[in-house]
Design an enzyme around this catalytic site. Structure first.
Site, short mmCIF file in Angstrom:
data_model
loop_
_atom_site.label_atom_id
_atom_site.label_comp_id
_atom_site.label_asym_id
_atom_site.label_seq_id
_atom_site.Cartn_x
_atom_site.Cartn_y
_atom_site.Cartn_z
N GLU A 1 1.56 4.84 -2.49
CA GLU A 1 0.18 4.72 -2.02
C GLU A 1 -0.04 5.51 -0.74
O GLU A 1 -1.11 6.07 -0.51
CB GLU A 1 -0.16 3.24 -1.80
CG GLU A 1 -0.29 2.47 -3.11
CD GLU A 1 -0.02 0.98 -2.97
OE1 GLU A 1 1.17 0.61 -2.82
OE2 GLU A 1 -0.97 0.19 -3.00
N ASN B 1 11.61 -2.17 -10.95
CA ASN B 1 12.99 -2.68 -10.86
C ASN B 1 13.40 -3.71 -11.90
O ASN B 1 14.58 -3.92 -12.11
CB ASN B 1 13.20 -3.33 -9.48
CG ASN B 1 13.10 -2.33 -8.38
OD1 ASN B 1 13.89 -1.38 -8.34
ND2 ASN B 1 12.13 -2.50 -7.50
N HIS C 1 -5.56 -2.20 -5.53
CA HIS C 1 -4.39 -1.34 -5.78
C HIS C 1 -4.81 0.04 -6.30
O HIS C 1 -4.05 0.70 -7.02
CB HIS C 1 -3.43 -1.94 -6.83
CG HIS C 1 -2.77 -3.21 -6.45
ND1 HIS C 1 -2.62 -4.27 -7.32
CD2 HIS C 1 -2.20 -3.61 -5.30
CE1 HIS C 1 -2.00 -5.26 -6.74
NE2 HIS C 1 -1.72 -4.89 -5.49
N ASP D 1 9.82 -14.67 -5.76
CA ASP D 1 10.54 -13.41 -5.94
C ASP D 1 11.22 -13.38 -7.31
O ASP D 1 11.95 -14.30 -7.67
CB ASP D 1 11.58 -13.25 -4.83
CG ASP D 1 12.17 -11.85 -4.80
OD1 ASP D 1 12.70 -11.41 -5.84
OD2 ASP D 1 12.08 -11.20 -3.75
N LYS E 1 1.60 -1.30 9.55
CA LYS E 1 2.65 -0.46 8.97
C LYS E 1 2.22 0.99 9.10
O LYS E 1 1.02 1.29 9.07
CB LYS E 1 2.82 -0.80 7.48
CG LYS E 1 3.45 -2.17 7.27
CD LYS E 1 3.83 -2.34 5.81
CE LYS E 1 3.49 -3.74 5.36
NZ LYS E 1 2.97 -3.83 4.03
#
Ligand code: AMP
Length: 399
Positions: free
Chosen positions: A384, A334, A179, A282, A14
């Site tokens: 991040e 969310n 993280h 999810d 990515k």
């Protein structure tokens, strides 16, 4: 000044190209299925997304494709590779060798490689990504930003496991935490938002996503975190069990005939929300299933919220108080239902949220504290990549 941020996985890569003047991504995307049939690049710039399906036998080919896409006349964001001032690489594990980000040299790369056994799934992929970039951009400075570094300030009594001391000395078995860039980013943002110096704040940061971890940040320094030697520890996650009694591993081996590696895979990939609910990892699917009466989906959500709540309480105790509670990442940003369940009943700590405000979605820093609430409860979108870009600009370019 533009910084390319790279996050290389075993079969993926990515990237974001960040303009440091605005601190916004001018292009982003990812290569998937590197080394596997059916590889493709998804690239987004100038509000448009393109997908290029092409063979990518290795990460070097993938990096070349990314750079070509970035300078492409039609879909690109820059006119030449020279506009990339430096590259920041996300690296999972610093071991005990680095307590902050570092400019990549051949010696640094060797040390990163020596810690690969601590993160055997991710670290080799991170190194492959670094090598691929160095081969194609040999004169561009590169920086490694570690997931574990922010947690290096934990006191020894928080990071040690109560196994014989030699296990720590000989094999580096201890809590590391992960993280880190996210916990650092949101705790800094919280302090800025509250207009207070970090030195006056006790913050609990809840990074709740596919992988989840909670950190206690006292005076800007991490003093405890829920993930451990690996990212399998802590709260239950999408497919990870979180904390369990280690004796379960051998018991499962005996009962099922699974090998140790198979049990660890079972705890990493088949457990957590997915394993409990049998529905999905999810949270959107779990909420829908629970609302339509699926009791195992309800149970999974209850377990997640309960476990997170316990960490919030534990870390308030560890710091001798709490001034601010932060929710971030996919679920934290969310899922208002989870935020409500985690904070429910924490009034005794001074934590209470405004339910209407909590239900509102802003996409920005959002204060959901109830009127009169002593502890400020904030929803903060994490970034991040920006932490990586900032460290890279500072270390590679002195900016
Ligand atoms: P992350 O790892 O931070 O990208 O978070 C991914 C997870 O966030 C997904 O697996 C979902 O469980 C959760 N998620 C994303 N969007 C929502 C949403 N609108 N409501 C609830 N959960 C969400």
């Amino acid at each position: 000044m533009k910084i390319l941020v790279i996050n290389a996985g075993s079969s993926s890569l990515k990237y974001q190209l960040i303009d440091m003047e605005t601190e916004k991504a001018v292009a982003k995307g990812g290569c998937e299925r590197i080394g596997i049939e059916g590889s493709f690049l998804k690239h987004k710039a100038n509000g448009k997304e393109i997908v290029i399906e092409t063979p990518m036998p290795d990460h070097k080919v993938a990096v070349k494709l990314v750079l070509d896409a970035l300078v492409d006349k039609e879909h690109g964001a820059i006119s030449s590779m020279k506009e990339i001032d430096a590259v920041g690489h996300r690296v999972v594990h610093s071991g005990e060798d680095f307590d902050k980000s570092v400019l990549i040299t051949p010696e640094v790369l060797e040390t990163i490689a020596s810690n690969a056994e601590l993160a055997p799934l991710h670290q080799p992929a991170n190194i492959t990504g670094i090598n691929a970039c160095r081969a194609i951009m040999p004169s561009t400075p590169m920086v490694a930003v570690f997931d574990t570094a922010f947690h290096s300030t934990m006191p020894d009594y928080a990071y040690m496991y109560a196994v014989p001391y030699e296990a720590y000395k000989n094999y580096k078995i201890r809590r590391y935490g992960f993280h880190g860039s996210s916990h650092l980013f949101v705790s800094d943002e919280a302090a800025k938002y509250l207009g207070k110096p970090k030195s006056q704040l006790k913050i609990v940061t809840c990074h709740l996503g596919n992988g989840s971890s909670i950190s206690a940040v006292d005076c800007g320094k991490c003093v405890d975190t829920s993930m451990g030697f690996t990212p399998l520890a802590g709260v239950p996650m999408g497919t990870r069990s979180g904390d369990i009694d280690p004796a379960v591993v051998e018991f499962l081996e005996t009962k099922t005939g699974m090998t140790t590696a198979e049990v660890i895979n079972y705890l990493n990939k088949k457990s957590g929300m997915m394993g409990i609910s049998g529905v999905s990892s999810d949270f959107r699917d779990l909420s829908a299933a629970s609302a339509s009466g699926n009791d195992r989906a309800r149970l999974a959500l209850d377990m997640f919220a309960y476990s997170t709540k316990k960490y919030v309480g534990a870390y308030a105790a560890a710091m001798g108080g709490i001034d601010c509670l932060v929710f971030t990442a996919g679920i934290g940003e969310n899922d208002s239902f989870i935020r409500e369940k985690v904070t429910d009943g924490l009034g005794f700590l001074g934590i209470s949220i405004d339910k209407q405000e909590n239900a509102r979605r802003t996409g920005d820093i959002h204060d959901i504290t109830a009127a009169g609430g002593k502890v400020r409860v904030l929803v903060i979108p994490t970034n991040e990549e920006l932490v990586i870009a900032r460290d890279t600009a500072r270390l590679a370019l002195g900016k």
